[in-house]
Design an enzyme around this catalytic site. Structure first.
Site, PDB file in Angstrom:
ATOM      1  N   CYS A  81       1.134  -1.158   0.132  1.00  6.29           N
ATOM      2  CA  CYS A  81       0.051  -0.152  -0.311  1.00  6.29           C
ATOM      3  C   CYS A  81       0.545   1.457  -0.381  1.00  6.29           C
ATOM      4  O   CYS A  81       1.566   1.907   1.053  1.00  6.29           O
ATOM      5  CB  CYS A  81      -1.076   0.353   1.519  1.00  6.29           C
ATOM      6  SG  CYS A  81      -2.117   1.220   1.148  1.00  6.29           S
ATOM      7  N   HIS A 173      -4.328  -4.827 -10.333  1.00  8.28           N
ATOM      8  CA  HIS A 173      -5.124  -3.512 -10.854  1.00  8.28           C
ATOM      9  C   HIS A 173      -5.481  -3.206 -12.174  1.00  8.28           C
ATOM     10  O   HIS A 173      -5.343  -3.726 -13.301  1.00  8.28           O
ATOM     11  CB  HIS A 173      -4.645  -2.389 -10.114  1.00  8.28           C
ATOM     12  CG  HIS A 173      -3.620  -1.643  -9.475  1.00  8.28           C
ATOM     13  ND1 HIS A 173      -4.634  -0.959  -8.326  1.00  8.28           N
ATOM     14  CD2 HIS A 173      -2.534  -1.606  -8.448  1.00  8.28           C
ATOM     15  CE1 HIS A 173      -4.186  -0.855  -7.679  1.00  8.28           C
ATOM     16  NE2 HIS A 173      -3.009  -1.466  -7.358  1.00  8.28           N
ATOM     17  N   GLU A 222     -11.187  -0.875  -3.325  1.00  9.60           N
ATOM     18  CA  GLU A 222     -10.050  -1.348  -2.988  1.00  9.60           C
ATOM     19  C   GLU A 222     -10.321  -3.242  -2.973  1.00  9.60           C
ATOM     20  O   GLU A 222     -11.638  -3.249  -1.929  1.00  9.60           O
ATOM     21  CB  GLU A 222      -9.413  -1.183  -2.266  1.00  9.60           C
ATOM     22  CG  GLU A 222      -8.979   0.452  -1.783  1.00  9.60           C
ATOM     23  CD  GLU A 222      -7.792   0.969  -1.009  1.00  9.60           C
ATOM     24  OE1 GLU A 222      -6.696  -0.477  -1.029  1.00  9.60           O
ATOM     25  OE2 GLU A 222      -7.758   1.865  -0.575  1.00  9.60           O
ATOM     26  N   CYS A 231      -6.246   5.564  -2.884  1.00  9.20           N
ATOM     27  CA  CYS A 231      -5.035   4.420  -3.073  1.00  9.20           C
ATOM     28  C   CYS A 231      -3.823   4.486  -3.482  1.00  9.20           C
ATOM     29  O   CYS A 231      -3.732   4.932  -5.025  1.00  9.20           O
ATOM     30  CB  CYS A 231      -6.064   3.043  -4.127  1.00  9.20           C
ATOM     31  SG  CYS A 231      -4.790   1.864  -4.566  1.00  9.20           S
ATOM     32  N   GLY A 234      -3.193   2.055  -6.239  1.00 13.56           N
ATOM     33  CA  GLY A 234      -3.930   1.930  -7.705  1.00 13.56           C
ATOM     34  C   GLY A 234      -3.693   4.186  -8.374  1.00 13.56           C
ATOM     35  O   GLY A 234      -4.113   3.609 -10.123  1.00 13.56           O
TER      36      GLY A 234
END
Length: 290
Positions: A81, A173, A222, A231, A234
């Site tokens: 993350c 993703h 998510e 994110c 992302g």
């Protein structure tokens, strides 16, 4: 971690967020709580717990300055993350765990370099994370479809066809460019695409509206969490997809619901750099429910 008179485990924590992507941070340099998936579900509950998108453990590492483990609010363990990485950098600086700059952080997606951007003597204004090289390799993402790289592949859904670009930033993703974010059935399409059979391990789904060749507005669904205000991985995946589809250049600002992230996909080595803030909200003690 301590135990109170009722023999319930007491966990000291710090609530932090990276432009609204909020996690509960636990200093595990001395000890690590047990039953982590259960703990993540308990503490993340926004009505009966602390409330957050999950928990993040700051642990010792044999190969880096620190090690990160993180669990989504459904108890599943995440590999990486970007927003949490930035928050860890600020946490260890502000809590005097390290004076290194840059820092190295071990994650399930490899070791990441974190550079603290400091102003006014010793205040962390922002953190730049070297997110490494993105992968479009289907096996590495993973994504189970025919053909080679998945760039603007049409996927039929109950809500109409969408064009998906698949990118891994250490986690999977699916980036979907749309004309107008306000007009998409986000709450239905997000979970549908997260669990689409094309993703063996599910995926994070980004819906992106190109504003110009240097700006993208984005909402994210998510994996294991649902919609979050931001994110980091992302945002990086969306910036990469913008280049792959010819929508943007290699330096873009991602405008998310929680704030902005600056992303650069370096041409010389393929690394993606993400810069953004990290904010401490409060500290406290959590008494485990069982």
């Amino acid at each position: 971690m301590t135990t109170n008179a009722n023999n319930r485990e007491v966990i000291r924590f710090t609530k932090m967020h990276g432009i609204g992507n909020d996690y509960i941070y636990i200093d595990c340099m001395s000890s690590i709580p047990e039953r982590l998936p259960e703990l993540a579900r308990e503490m993340s509950d926004r009505h009966m717990g602390v409330g957050g998108d999950g928990i993040v453990l700051i642990c010792p590492s044999a190969t880096a300055d620190f090690r990160m483990r993180m669990f989504n609010n459904d108890g599943s363990e995440a590999r990486m993350c970007g927003n949490a990485s930035r928050c860890i950098a600020r946490y260890v600086h502000d809590h005097n765990l390290s004076s290194n700059n840059p820092l190295s952080l071990e994650t399930l997606s490899g070791i990441k370099a974190l550079s603290l951007n400091i102003k006014d003597g010793d205040i962390v204004e922002s953190v730049t994370v070297d997110m490494g090289v993105p992968s479009m390799n289907k096996a590495e993402i993973p994504v189970d479809v025919s053909g080679e790289n998945v760039v603007e592949m049409t996927v039929e859904t109950p809500y109409g066809p969408v064009e998906v670009t698949a990118v891994s930033m250490g986690n999977p993703h699916g980036v979907i460019f749309v004309d107008d974010l306000a007009s998409i059935p986000f709450d239905d399409l997000g979970p549908y695409m997260e669990s689409h059979p094309m993703w063996p391990d599910r995926a994070n789904i980004e819906f992106a509206q190109v504003l110009n060749d240097r700006e993208i507005r984005m909402r994210v669904w998510e994996r294991g969490t649902g919609e979050t205000l931001a994110c980091g991985t992302g945002a990086c995946a969306t910036a990469v997809a913008g280049v792959l589809t010819g929508c943007t250049g290699r330096e873009v600002t991602l405008r998310l619901r929680g704030g902005d992230l600056d992303i650069k996909w370096r041409e010389e080595d393929g690394h993606v750099l993400m810069t953004g803030p990290a904010t401490e909200v409060f500290t406290g003690e959590y008494r485990r429910q069982s």
